[in-house]
Design an enzyme around this catalytic site. Structure first.
Site, short mmCIF file in Angstrom:
data_model
loop_
_atom_site.label_atom_id
_atom_site.label_comp_id
_atom_site.label_asym_id
_atom_site.label_seq_id
_atom_site.Cartn_x
_atom_site.Cartn_y
_atom_site.Cartn_z
N GLU A 30 0.83 -1.20 0.00
CA GLU A 30 0.00 0.00 0.00
C GLU A 30 0.87 1.26 0.00
O GLU A 30 1.98 1.23 0.52
CB GLU A 30 -0.82 -0.08 1.30
N LYS A 90 -4.68 11.45 -0.38
CA LYS A 90 -5.03 10.12 0.12
C LYS A 90 -6.17 9.61 -0.74
O LYS A 90 -7.23 10.24 -0.79
CB LYS A 90 -5.43 10.23 1.59
N ASP A 142 -18.79 7.21 10.37
CA ASP A 142 -17.43 7.10 9.85
C ASP A 142 -16.93 5.65 9.92
O ASP A 142 -16.47 5.18 10.95
CB ASP A 142 -16.49 8.03 10.63
N ASP A 146 -12.35 0.54 3.56
CA ASP A 146 -11.56 -0.71 3.56
C ASP A 146 -12.50 -1.91 3.78
O ASP A 146 -12.31 -2.97 3.18
CB ASP A 146 -10.52 -0.71 4.68
N LYS A 163 -6.18 -0.48 14.80
CA LYS A 163 -5.75 0.30 15.96
C LYS A 163 -6.89 0.50 16.93
O LYS A 163 -8.04 0.61 16.54
CB LYS A 163 -5.31 1.68 15.48
N1 PSU Z 1 -4.39 2.21 9.78
C1 PSU Z 1 -3.09 2.21 10.11
N2 PSU Z 1 -2.18 2.82 9.31
C2 PSU Z 1 -2.55 3.42 8.15
C3 PSU Z 1 -3.93 3.38 7.78
C4 PSU Z 1 -4.80 2.78 8.61
O1 PSU Z 1 -2.75 1.67 11.16
O2 PSU Z 1 -1.70 3.95 7.44
C5 PSU Z 1 -4.37 3.96 6.48
C6 PSU Z 1 -4.61 2.83 5.47
O3 PSU Z 1 -4.23 3.32 4.20
C7 PSU Z 1 -6.10 2.63 5.51
C8 PSU Z 1 -6.56 4.06 5.71
O4 PSU Z 1 -6.62 2.07 4.34
O5 PSU Z 1 -5.62 4.61 6.63
C9 PSU Z 1 -7.95 4.12 6.26
O6 PSU Z 1 -8.38 5.44 6.24
P1 PSU Z 1 -9.93 5.77 6.48
O7 PSU Z 1 -10.16 5.47 7.93
O8 PSU Z 1 -10.07 7.23 6.14
O9 PSU Z 1 -10.67 4.89 5.54
MN MN Z 2 -13.35 7.63 7.36
#
Ligand code: PSU
Ligand code: MN
Length: 308
Positions: A30, A90, A142, A146, A163
């Site tokens: 990624e 992003k 939210d 993914d 996390k």
């Molecule tokens: N979680 C992590 N490190 C990261 C991400 C998530 O521990 O770098 C990144 C990944 O690219 C994941 C994205 O797909 O954040 C998710 O963002 P959002 O919650 O906005 O979908």
């Molecule tokens: Mn989000």
């Protein structure tokens, strides 16, 4: 890095295409973790090292990003430099067509990377942590794309769980609803990224990469088109100190609320805050767990390619 791939706007590098054509193991990597998840300039060294871990195991790395409107599967050294050093947007799946049509660039999230990997015919993907359901999502809605993307994308994603800045229980419930298998690698306890464990257990555990490849084959035989989440905990000896973790995490969530951060900025904000507040200690754990995920993904890709 110039040959045309299977769809317009998608370019699979010569090296990755050669490996896929010959049934050699390939692992997707990624770019958002590099652009928005790790600080400069360490992120550049990490991106190079991640590829090197795979090459050392006889596996072809396919780092994925959108550069100047082209979705690239497999980057050259300049592409790797750009995802680390340029200010890239992003990019989740929904952003891909917009970036492509505008000739713009973006670092791909787990969702966008998984989508492009599957489009190129890559079945195994290594990342750090998966996106998921954010705390308070019952009010904000939210939830990372993914999750919904993995419901429709046949890629096996190796991560160290999610996390604890997220709502882990809700994330696991959503994965169940979306019928995405969650499998622990040598554990029945779902990991929480920097920590080996969380409060949540998982139904299935495997002992070997070969067992994971067998599940992938069964998934295909049974007509399932979902991804598979492999939860690979960081070893206890490498985990972050749980007390410091708790303290820093609370501070990060408070800071995000205070600064009014919402939407796609939430995850990068929290990650950056946590690296600073832990004076880099969380970063070392982050790198260790990513290395472990990449090594395991490499083993899965080798087993998968041997099933032919
Ligand atoms: N979680 C992590 N490190 C990261 C991400 C998530 O521990 O770098 C990144 C990944 O690219 C994941 C994205 O797909 O954040 C998710 O963002 P959002 O919650 O906005 O979908
Ligand atoms: Mn989000």
């Amino acid at each position: 890095m110039s040959s045309r791939g299977t769809a317009p706007g998608l370019v699979v590098s010569h090296e990755v295409r050669h490996a896929l054509t010959n049934g050699h193991p390939v692992v997707a990597l990624e770019s958002t973790i590099i652009s928005h998840g790790l600080p400069r300039p360490r992120n550049h060294a990490a991106a190079q090292e991640f590829e090197q871990i795979l090459r050392g195991a006889g596996v072809t790395p396919a780092t994925i990003a959108v550069l100047d409107g082209i979705a690239r599967v497999g980057l050259d050294a300049e592409g790797i430099r750009r995802i680390a050093m340029d200010d890239l947007a992003k990019a989740s799946v929904r952003d891909l067509p917009v970036l492509a049509a505008r000739g713009a660039s973006g670092a791909t999230t787990v969702a966008a990377t998984a989508h492009l990997a599957a489009l190129a015919g890559i079945r195994v993907f290594a990342t750090g942590g998966l996106g998921g359901v954010h705390r308070g999502a019952s009010g904000t809605f939210d939830e990372s794309a993914d999750l919904t993307t993995l419901a429709v994308t046949p890629v096996t994603v190796v991560s160290a769980g999610v996390k604890s800045v997220l709502d882990i229980g809700a994330t696991l419930e959503r994965l169940e609803t979306l019928s995405v298998p969650v499998i622990g690698y040598r554990t029945t306890i779902f990991p929480s990224f920097w920590l080996t464990e969380s409060a949540y257990s998982i139904d299935w555990s495997v002992e070997s990469a070969a067992q994971i490849a067998a599940i992938m084959r069964s998934q295909d035989e049974l007509g399932r088109r979902q991804g598979i989440v492999i939860a690979n905990p960081v070893p206890k000896a490498q985990q972050w100190d749980p007390q410091e973790h708790e303290r820093v995490l609370t501070g990060a969530l408070d800071a995000a609320a205070e600064a009014g951060i919402t939407g796609k900025a939430v995850t990068p904000f929290l990650l950056a805050h946590i690296v600073n507040a832990s004076e880099g200690r969380s970063l070392e754990v982050n790198l260790d767990l990513a290395r472990g995920n990449i090594r395991l993904a490499g083993q899965i890709a080798v087993e998968w390619s041997s099933l032919g």
